[in-house]
Design an enzyme around this catalytic site. Structure first.
Site, PDB file in Angstrom:
ATOM      1  N   GLU A  19       0.685  -1.260  -0.192  1.00 45.48           N
ATOM      2  CA  GLU A  19      -0.002  -0.065   0.046  1.00 45.48           C
ATOM      3  C   GLU A  19       1.026   1.672  -0.323  1.00 45.48           C
ATOM      4  O   GLU A  19       1.901   1.654   0.041  1.00 45.48           O
ATOM      5  CB  GLU A  19      -0.616   0.590   1.027  1.00 45.48           C
ATOM      6  CG  GLU A  19      -2.855  -0.559   1.129  1.00 45.48           C
ATOM      7  CD  GLU A  19      -3.116   0.838   0.036  1.00 45.48           C
ATOM      8  OE1 GLU A  19      -2.761   1.590  -0.454  1.00 45.48           O
ATOM      9  OE2 GLU A  19      -4.168   0.607  -0.245  1.00 45.48           O
ATOM     10  N   ASN A  70     -10.015   5.509   2.507  1.00 45.50           N
ATOM     11  CA  ASN A  70      -9.499   5.823   1.381  1.00 45.50           C
ATOM     12  C   ASN A  70      -9.024   6.980   0.373  1.00 45.50           C
ATOM     13  O   ASN A  70      -9.920   7.768   0.198  1.00 45.50           O
ATOM     14  CB  ASN A  70      -9.321   3.988   0.088  1.00 45.50           C
ATOM     15  CG  ASN A  70      -8.956   3.686   0.692  1.00 45.50           C
ATOM     16  OD1 ASN A  70      -7.601   3.529   0.814  1.00 45.50           O
ATOM     17  ND2 ASN A  70      -9.101   2.131   0.800  1.00 45.50           N
ATOM     18  N   ASP A  95      -9.728   2.226  -4.154  1.00 45.85           N
ATOM     19  CA  ASP A  95      -8.460   2.146  -3.551  1.00 45.85           C
ATOM     20  C   ASP A  95      -8.873   3.071  -3.143  1.00 45.85           C
ATOM     21  O   ASP A  95      -8.538   4.312  -3.314  1.00 45.85           O
ATOM     22  CB  ASP A  95      -8.257   0.237  -3.021  1.00 45.85           C
ATOM     23  CG  ASP A  95      -7.028   0.555  -1.676  1.00 45.85           C
ATOM     24  OD1 ASP A  95      -6.262   1.249  -1.389  1.00 45.85           O
ATOM     25  OD2 ASP A  95      -7.304  -0.661  -1.646  1.00 45.85           O
TER      26      ASP A  95
END
Length: 289
Positions: free
Chosen positions: A21, A153, A202
């Site tokens: 991430e 997000n 995301d």
């Protein structure tokens, strides 16, 4: 609409992240930093040399960015920590949600005025709407802007600084807001991108032309959307769960993409051999925010 084919996507850092991430391009160091959330690692990749680095972390990270005079920082489960690329995580600079040990931080970006925007979320896996959206000034003033968030997000800002993007991923909606850089306030929320079926937005980043690049979980792609929300470029990926795009490299035209192995069964992992690795490709637009 342009398409970058999956054959043009290359793995550049093989790290087998459970949840890769928060890629962040550190221009001063020529390094793409990223994290492995459940693996509790800070990872680094230097495109010029191909060198990689890794630091073990004491808690789950949610993001890595540079934050004013504090330099490189990590958002860990209970606050914002200094990090030294040579030695790893340092002291906690700012506490966040110390009274909520079942939460962790997730997704963070700075606005044009240098405020750090980030979210919090449940870390136990039950998906409860116990998270929040925060901003933090460099001198430590913390503001809570939204509550009852499941998965924060897609935090990003337009290059002019007048638009703020955000998503609670479970809603399948990315919102756009009018943003006041001076006050750090936002208003006039409206749908910017809506996803259906099993697809969820995301992480996101923006480019110098105002394009918004969004990772589509269960969609095997990154979408670039114009400021009006229409899709003008699709990057096809060899992974079904991309987590965040980031533009970087010497000229800002390398698109880095993190991805997730977590939640994929053995059969799918045999097919998605690049899940959890750092991927990259060249794109026509650059200079990220």
């Amino acid at each position: 609409m342009l398409t970058i084919a999956v054959d043009d996507i290359l793995p550049v850092h093989m790290a087998d992240a459970l949840t890769g991430e928060a890629p962040f391009w550190d221009a001063a160091r020529g390094t793409l930093w990223w994290i492995d959330i459940q693996g509790q690692r800070l990872l680094g990749f230097e495109p010029a040399s191909g060198r990689t680095s890794m630091h073990r972390l004491p808690l789950m990270p949610g993001f890595v960015v540079t934050f004013g005079h504090h330099g490189l920082v990590l958002g860990l489960e209970d606050g914002i920590y200094a990090v030294d690329p040579a030695t790893g995580v340092g002291e906690r600079l700012f506490a966040v949600e110390e009274d909520l040990p079942a939460n962790r931080l997730n997704d963070g970006k700075t606005d044009p005025a240098g405020r750090l925007w980030f979210g919090s979320m449940d870390k136990t896996g039950n998906g409860a709407p116990v998270g929040a959206l925060y901003s933090l000034t460099p001198d430590g003033v913390l503001h809570r802007h939204r509550s009852e968030i499941r998965i924060p997000n897609a935090i990003a800002f337009s290059p002019c600084g007048r638009t703020f993007y955000f998503s609670d991923s479970r809603s399948q909606l990315v919102e756009a807001f009018d943003y006041d850089v001076t006050s750090g306030s936002f208003s006039n929320g409206r749908p910017f991108a809506i996803f259906t079926g099993d697809e969820h937005p995301d992480g996101a980043c923006t480019d110098a032309d105002g394009g918004v690049w969004i990772a589509v979980v269960n969609g095997s792609r990154i979408e670039r959307r114009r400021p009006d929300g229409t899709v003008d470029l699709v990057v096809e990926l060899p992974v079904s769960r991309p987590t965040m795009p980031m533009l970087g490299g010497r000229d800002g035209r390398t698109l880095f993409v993190t991805s997730q192995r977590r939640f994929l069964g053995t059969r799918v992992l045999k097919q998605e051999t690049l899940a959890g690795q750092l991927l990259a490709t060249r794109v026509p637009s650059g200079n990220r925010r």
